[in-house]
Design a protein around this motif. Structure first.
Motif, PDB file in Angstrom:
ATOM      1  N   LEU A  42     -18.409  -4.887   3.988  1.00  0.00           N
ATOM      2  CA  LEU A  42     -18.023  -5.719   2.834  1.00  0.00           C
ATOM      3  C   LEU A  42     -16.677  -6.402   3.104  1.00  0.00           C
ATOM      4  O   LEU A  42     -16.501  -7.582   2.804  1.00  0.00           O
ATOM      5  N   ASP A  43     -15.754  -5.660   3.706  1.00  0.00           N
ATOM      6  CA  ASP A  43     -14.443  -6.243   4.007  1.00  0.00           C
ATOM      7  C   ASP A  43     -14.572  -7.395   5.006  1.00  0.00           C
ATOM      8  O   ASP A  43     -13.907  -8.419   4.876  1.00  0.00           O
ATOM      9  N   LYS A  44     -15.464  -7.211   5.997  1.00  0.00           N
ATOM     10  CA  LYS A  44     -15.680  -8.294   6.973  1.00  0.00           C
ATOM     11  C   LYS A  44     -16.275  -9.517   6.283  1.00  0.00           C
ATOM     12  O   LYS A  44     -15.893 -10.652   6.544  1.00  0.00           O
ATOM     13  N   LEU A  45     -17.240  -9.255   5.375  1.00  0.00           N
ATOM     14  CA  LEU A  45     -17.905 -10.372   4.681  1.00  0.00           C
ATOM     15  C   LEU A  45     -16.942 -11.091   3.743  1.00  0.00           C
ATOM     16  O   LEU A  45     -17.085 -12.284   3.494  1.00  0.00           O
ATOM     17  N   SER A  46     -15.950 -10.359   3.243  1.00  0.00           N
ATOM     18  CA  SER A  46     -14.984 -10.951   2.320  1.00  0.00           C
ATOM     19  C   SER A  46     -14.294 -12.160   2.957  1.00  0.00           C
ATOM     20  O   SER A  46     -14.149 -13.209   2.336  1.00  0.00           O
ATOM     21  N   SER A  47     -13.911 -12.004   4.228  1.00  0.00           N
ATOM     22  CA  SER A  47     -13.215 -13.147   4.857  1.00  0.00           C
ATOM     23  C   SER A  47     -14.187 -14.299   5.142  1.00  0.00           C
ATOM     24  O   SER A  47     -13.745 -15.426   5.342  1.00  0.00           O
ATOM     25  N   ALA A  48     -15.486 -14.025   5.133  1.00  0.00           N
ATOM     26  CA  ALA A  48     -16.478 -15.110   5.292  1.00  0.00           C
ATOM     27  C   ALA A  48     -16.910 -15.628   3.919  1.00  0.00           C
ATOM     28  O   ALA A  48     -17.892 -16.364   3.805  1.00  0.00           O
ATOM     29  N   SER A  49     -16.201 -15.208   2.867  1.00  0.00           N
ATOM     30  CA  SER A  49     -16.540 -15.602   1.493  1.00  0.00           C
ATOM     31  C   SER A  49     -15.294 -16.118   0.785  1.00  0.00           C
ATOM     32  O   SER A  49     -15.056 -15.805  -0.389  1.00  0.00           O
ATOM     33  N   PRO A  98     -23.238 -14.627  -9.481  1.00  0.00           N
ATOM     34  CA  PRO A  98     -23.988 -15.438  -8.510  1.00  0.00           C
ATOM     35  C   PRO A  98     -22.974 -16.207  -7.679  1.00  0.00           C
ATOM     36  O   PRO A  98     -22.042 -16.772  -8.233  1.00  0.00           O
ATOM     37  N   MET A  99     -23.128 -16.220  -6.359  1.00  0.00           N
ATOM     38  CA  MET A  99     -22.106 -16.884  -5.533  1.00  0.00           C
ATOM     39  C   MET A  99     -22.696 -17.693  -4.381  1.00  0.00           C
ATOM     40  O   MET A  99     -23.600 -17.229  -3.693  1.00  0.00           O
ATOM     41  N   GLN A 100     -22.130 -18.882  -4.234  1.00  0.00           N
ATOM     42  CA  GLN A 100     -22.504 -19.705  -3.082  1.00  0.00           C
ATOM     43  C   GLN A 100     -21.288 -19.987  -2.204  1.00  0.00           C
ATOM     44  O   GLN A 100     -21.416 -20.653  -1.178  1.00  0.00           O
ATOM     45  N   GLY A 101     -20.149 -19.460  -2.610  1.00  0.00           N
ATOM     46  CA  GLY A 101     -18.928 -19.683  -1.844  1.00  0.00           C
ATOM     47  C   GLY A 101     -18.814 -18.713  -0.689  1.00  0.00           C
ATOM     48  O   GLY A 101     -17.984 -17.798  -0.698  1.00  0.00           O
ATOM     49  N   PHE A 102     -19.686 -18.898   0.309  1.00  0.00           N
ATOM     50  CA  PHE A 102     -19.634 -18.065   1.512  1.00  0.00           C
ATOM     51  C   PHE A 102     -20.172 -18.878   2.680  1.00  0.00           C
ATOM     52  O   PHE A 102     -20.822 -19.902   2.478  1.00  0.00           O
ATOM     53  N   ASP A 103     -19.886 -18.373   3.883  1.00  0.00           N
ATOM     54  CA  ASP A 103     -20.322 -19.096   5.075  1.00  0.00           C
ATOM     55  C   ASP A 103     -21.586 -18.441   5.646  1.00  0.00           C
ATOM     56  O   ASP A 103     -21.518 -17.346   6.226  1.00  0.00           O
ATOM     57  N   SER A 118     -21.492 -17.228   9.383  1.00  0.00           N
ATOM     58  CA  SER A 118     -20.756 -15.974   9.613  1.00  0.00           C
ATOM     59  C   SER A 118     -21.542 -14.781   9.070  1.00  0.00           C
ATOM     60  O   SER A 118     -21.571 -13.708   9.689  1.00  0.00           O
ATOM     61  N   TYR A 119     -22.180 -14.953   7.923  1.00  0.00           N
ATOM     62  CA  TYR A 119     -22.991 -13.863   7.362  1.00  0.00           C
ATOM     63  C   TYR A 119     -24.106 -13.469   8.335  1.00  0.00           C
ATOM     64  O   TYR A 119     -24.374 -12.287   8.547  1.00  0.00           O
ATOM     65  N   THR A 120     -24.748 -14.492   8.906  1.00  0.00           N
ATOM     66  CA  THR A 120     -25.842 -14.226   9.843  1.00  0.00           C
ATOM     67  C   THR A 120     -25.339 -13.380  11.003  1.00  0.00           C
ATOM     68  O   THR A 120     -25.987 -12.414  11.420  1.00  0.00           O
ATOM     69  N   LYS A 121     -24.146 -13.739  11.506  1.00  0.00           N
ATOM     70  CA  LYS A 121     -23.566 -13.002  12.650  1.00  0.00           C
ATOM     71  C   LYS A 121     -23.192 -11.583  12.237  1.00  0.00           C
ATOM     72  O   LYS A 121     -23.578 -10.602  12.868  1.00  0.00           O
ATOM     73  N   ILE A 122     -22.442 -11.456  11.153  1.00  0.00           N
ATOM     74  CA  ILE A 122     -21.916 -10.137  10.753  1.00  0.00           C
ATOM     75  C   ILE A 122     -23.049  -9.177  10.424  1.00  0.00           C
ATOM     76  O   ILE A 122     -23.019  -7.999  10.765  1.00  0.00           O
ATOM     77  N   LEU A 123     -24.083  -9.682   9.756  1.00  0.00           N
ATOM     78  CA  LEU A 123     -25.173  -8.807   9.287  1.00  0.00           C
ATOM     79  C   LEU A 123     -26.368  -8.801  10.240  1.00  0.00           C
ATOM     80  O   LEU A 123     -27.377  -8.141   9.955  1.00  0.00           O
TER      81      LEU A 123
END
Ligand SMILES: Cc1cc2nc3c(=O)[nH]c(=O)nc-3n(C[C@H](O)[C@H](O)[C@H](O)COP(=O)(O)O)c2cc1C
Length: 200
Positions: free
Chosen positions: A56-63, A153-158, A161-166
């Motif tokens: 979650l912390d990693k995803l935070s910087s991609a959001s 609901p959120m669309q403010g993410f990359d 980066s999500y694809t890579k991290i997850l």
């Protein structure tokens, strides 16, 4: 809770308190999402459930460092699955398993082939799948609230980066994210356009 109460009390939560949702409550939410409607019932979505704090912390910087991501209990990553043919085949297999009469299945196959023909281009298939994902996201918001869980609901993410991290399979397109949890903020008064402005 009456639907109107769900509607008025659900809000885009900006910060969660970090408390974990218990498994039973989470399962109820995930089950309700599974029953979302979709065009021709092709259910063109895959949903990644993330609860591990380090991730979650990693995803935070991609959001855009939005505080919901690292403070939520669980993050639902709604991905569009544009494999319309694959999804349609799964629907037919499920219909057969449920004992739907052969002629109904054949009728369905005729309709679905026309439908799939409209989405031969990859971009069109992705767009169609994403439209359906938005419906599933809406279900998630109200399903969560119905069992006392808040969300945003959120669309403010990359999505890249999500694809890579997850390690999301390349064919899936992360489309919307929905953090779930218990709020550490206050609901603001709702602002909506007037009836006169909307209905014509
Ligand atoms: C497609 C979409 C994308 C959104 N993206 C974000 C976001 O990235 N961050 C955020 O805090 N809220 C986001 N929101 C929440 C909206 O800002 C919020 O729903 C709207 O202001 C209405 O407020 P309410 O949901 O509290 O009634 C998004 C909502 C939608 C429907």
């Amino acid at each position: 809770m009456e639907f109107n109460d769900l509607l008025m009390s659900r809000y885009a939560t900006k910060k969660f308190d970090g408390k974990k949702i218990d498994e039973e409550t989470l399962d109820k939410i995930l089950e309700m999402i599974r029953f979302s409607p979709s065009a021709l019932n092709v259910q063109p979505w895959k949903i990644k459930v993330v609860s591990d704090q380090e991730t979650l912390d990693k995803l935070s910087s991609a959001s855009m460092d939005q505080p919901q991501i690292s403070s939520c209990s669980h993050l639902l990553v709604f991905c569009a699955n544009p494999d319309m043919m694959g999804n349609a085949k799964k629907v037919v297999a499920s219909m057969e398993e449920m004992g739907v009469p052969k002629e109904n299945i054949e009728q369905f196959e005729t309709v679905i082939n026309t439908f799939i023909g409209m989405f031969n281009e990859e971009a069109a298939a992705v767009s169609e799948a994403q439209h359906n994902v938005f419906i599933a996201v809406t279900t998630a918001l109200y399903a969560a609230k119905s069992v006392g869980v808040d969300s945003c609901p959120m669309q403010g993410f990359d999505p890249v980066s999500y694809t890579k991290i997850l390690d999301i399979p390349a064919e899936l397109v992360p489309t919307m994210i929905v953090p779930l949890g218990y709020p550490a903020d206050e609901q603001m008064p709702k602002m909506r356009f007037s009836k006169e402005d909307i209905y014509f």
